[in-house]
Write an enzyme that holds these catalytic residues in place. Structure first.
Site, PDB file in Angstrom:
ATOM      1  N   ASN A 318       0.822  -1.214   0.000  1.00 26.55           N
ATOM      2  CA  ASN A 318       0.000   0.000   0.000  1.00 26.55           C
ATOM      3  C   ASN A 318       0.854   1.261   0.000  1.00 26.55           C
ATOM      4  O   ASN A 318       0.331   2.370   0.175  1.00 26.55           O
ATOM      5  CB  ASN A 318      -0.923   0.005   1.223  1.00 26.55           C
ATOM      6  CG  ASN A 318      -1.975  -1.088   1.134  1.00 26.55           C
ATOM      7  OD1 ASN A 318      -2.493  -1.377   0.058  1.00 26.55           O
ATOM      8  ND2 ASN A 318      -2.271  -1.714   2.268  1.00 26.55           N
ATOM      9  N   HIS A 320       3.024   2.442   2.117  1.00 24.01           N
ATOM     10  CA  HIS A 320       3.397   3.131   3.346  1.00 24.01           C
ATOM     11  C   HIS A 320       4.226   2.190   4.214  1.00 24.01           C
ATOM     12  O   HIS A 320       4.270   0.984   3.978  1.00 24.01           O
ATOM     13  CB  HIS A 320       2.173   3.698   4.096  1.00 24.01           C
ATOM     14  CG  HIS A 320       1.174   2.664   4.522  1.00 24.01           C
ATOM     15  ND1 HIS A 320      -0.178   2.799   4.331  1.00 24.01           N
ATOM     16  CD2 HIS A 320       1.326   1.461   5.118  1.00 24.01           C
ATOM     17  CE1 HIS A 320      -0.812   1.743   4.804  1.00 24.01           C
ATOM     18  NE2 HIS A 320       0.083   0.925   5.296  1.00 24.01           N
ATOM     19  N   CYS A 355       3.219   6.796   7.240  1.00 24.95           N
ATOM     20  CA  CYS A 355       4.535   7.325   6.929  1.00 24.95           C
ATOM     21  C   CYS A 355       4.917   6.845   5.539  1.00 24.95           C
ATOM     22  O   CYS A 355       4.858   5.640   5.262  1.00 24.95           O
ATOM     23  CB  CYS A 355       5.548   6.866   7.975  1.00 24.95           C
ATOM     24  SG  CYS A 355       7.238   7.394   7.677  1.00 24.95           S
TER      25      CYS A 355
END
Length: 422
Positions: A318, A320, A355
């Site tokens: 995904n 991140h 993040c």
């Protein structure tokens, strides 16, 4: 009389020449017939044999054997010496080897499971996993490998957390709910929805060592209107002793807008049959996390690590940072003296934002000791407050960890690991 009639039927008496009087090769030489007819006074056995021998004349130029002489044996000519007749006779050994091979093959095909079983020879210990308890619990085993242990000679917390994540995804796949996304159901894939973890609590009873087999159980349950709960229980495969318990809360995010979303009814209908209302951790840690300003304002020991950046391998599908990577970043700012003498007993993590690959992270750790006497701090329990934040100041993860003094039973375990697990 009857015997004589029967004999004459098969061997009729001849008044003329005997059938054996014909020339053997047309040369005119004949062989006299031997009279085998019985007489009232039968001679002895040796006399009959002698008469039979005397009756044989020359045939084809060979002299008859006289009764009192034995023909000398023919001279034997030795075979020419070659490399073949000088080799040892190995036919006996070849026959023995072939008998063993045939017996082994017969045993193999008639007894498919003929090999001796040992407790550590587990035919399906490391299979993909299976769904148990009426389809509500997923179970999978893992072997602790040499590259999964750390300086303490035990499995790292990151290794156990990866086992949690792996079983969660395999559970979805085994249930037939895996769509195109990472742990997404087909209905979630249609709507560009993904699962993201919002909170996780982990309690560690003890850490496995190299060669141990751990058994992981996981299940899901409902949490409010827009959340889902997932729990885990890790045990030692052989002893059944609890290793780790964990619980987590998950919410939905739109993969395109990166915003939280409600669970559609179509998605809820997909996952509702798999809800299992059982809790791995009864006493959850629901305490609020302090703000960074509050942590900086007290006199506790503080540690900071700056400039942490994700590598390409730290990102999941995904795009991140993987949840397990956050734990490694948290421990980056933990003091080395604490890591050397204490082990992680439990942690609670609260995820605030994702993040990305271009983020630069700071790791803050505040250490609180349960003992004020510096001479006894090595044997005291410790708890810490952690924060991961971007350079801009935005919080990514807040965490709380509990530490206990290390036990001496794990020291030197690599040199004495059981050969049954090697």
């Amino acid at each position: 009389m009857v015997a004589s009639i029967a004999t004459s039927a098969f061997f009729p008496a001849s008044s003329g020449k005997s059938p054996l009087s014909k020339s053997a090769n047309g040369s005119g030489e004949t062989v006299k017939a031997i009279n085998f007819s019985t007489t009232p006074a039968a001679p002895s056995q040796s006399s009959r044999a002698k008469s039979a021998i005397e009756a044989v004349s020359k045939v084809e130029g060979y002299a008859a054997i006289e009764p009192d002489k034995v023909a000398p044996p023919l001279p034997s000519t030795p075979a020419p010496r070659t490399i073949y007749n000088q080799l040892p006779d190995v036919s006996f050994w070849l026959a023995t080897v072939m008998a063993i091979v045939i017996a082994a093959a017969d045993r193999h095909f008639t007894l498919p499971d003929w090999r001796p079983k040992r407790p550590d020879m587990l035919s399906d210990a490391f299979s993909f996993g299976k769904i148990v308890q009426d389809g509500l619990v997923f179970k999978q085993n893992f072997l602790i490998r040499s590259y999964e242990i750390g300086a303490d000679q035990t499995a790292s917390i990151e290794t156990l957390m990866n086992h949690l994540q792996e079983t969660a995804l395999n559970h979805v796949r085994s249930a037939g709910l895996l769509g195109d996304g990472f742990g997404c159901t087909p209905e979630m894939t249609k709507r560009n929805l993904i699962w993201v973890v919002s909170k996780m609590q982990v309690l560690v009873d003890h850490y496995p060592i190299w060669g141990d087999i751990v058994e992981v159980e996981t299940w899901v349950g409902s949490h409010g209107k827009n959340g889902m709960r997932r729990d885990w229980h890790i045990r030692d495969y052989n002893s059944g002793q609890t290793i780790l318990r964990a619980t987590s809360l998950w919410v939905m995010m739109n993969k395109l807008t990166r915003k939280l979303a409600k669970i559609p009814e179509e998605v809820r209908d997909e996952i509702r049959p798999y809800f299992f209302e059982r809790m791995a951790i009864v006493d959850e840690d629901n305490r609020k996390f302090p703000k960074l300003e509050e942590l900086n304002g007290n006199s506790a020991e503080k540690h900071l690590r700056k400039g942490l950046t994700p590598r390409w391998g730290d990102l999941d599908v995904n795009q991140h940072v993987n949840n397990v990577k956050y734990i490694g970043w948290i421990l980056e700012s933990a003091p080395m003296a604490m890591l050397e003498k204490h082990e992680l007993a439990g942690m609670t993590l609260e995820y605030r934002r994702e993040c990305g690959k271009d983020s630069v992270v700071q790791s803050h750790t505040t250490v609180y000791s349960d003992c004020t006497n510096s001479d006894r701090q090595d044997s005291a329990s410790i708890h810490c407050e952690h924060q991961l934040s971007l350079e801009s100041g935005a919080n990514i993860v807040k965490a709380r960890t509990a530490w206990r003094p290390k036990q001496g039973q794990n020291k030197g375990i690599v040199g004495t690991v059981s050969t049954a697990h090697a």
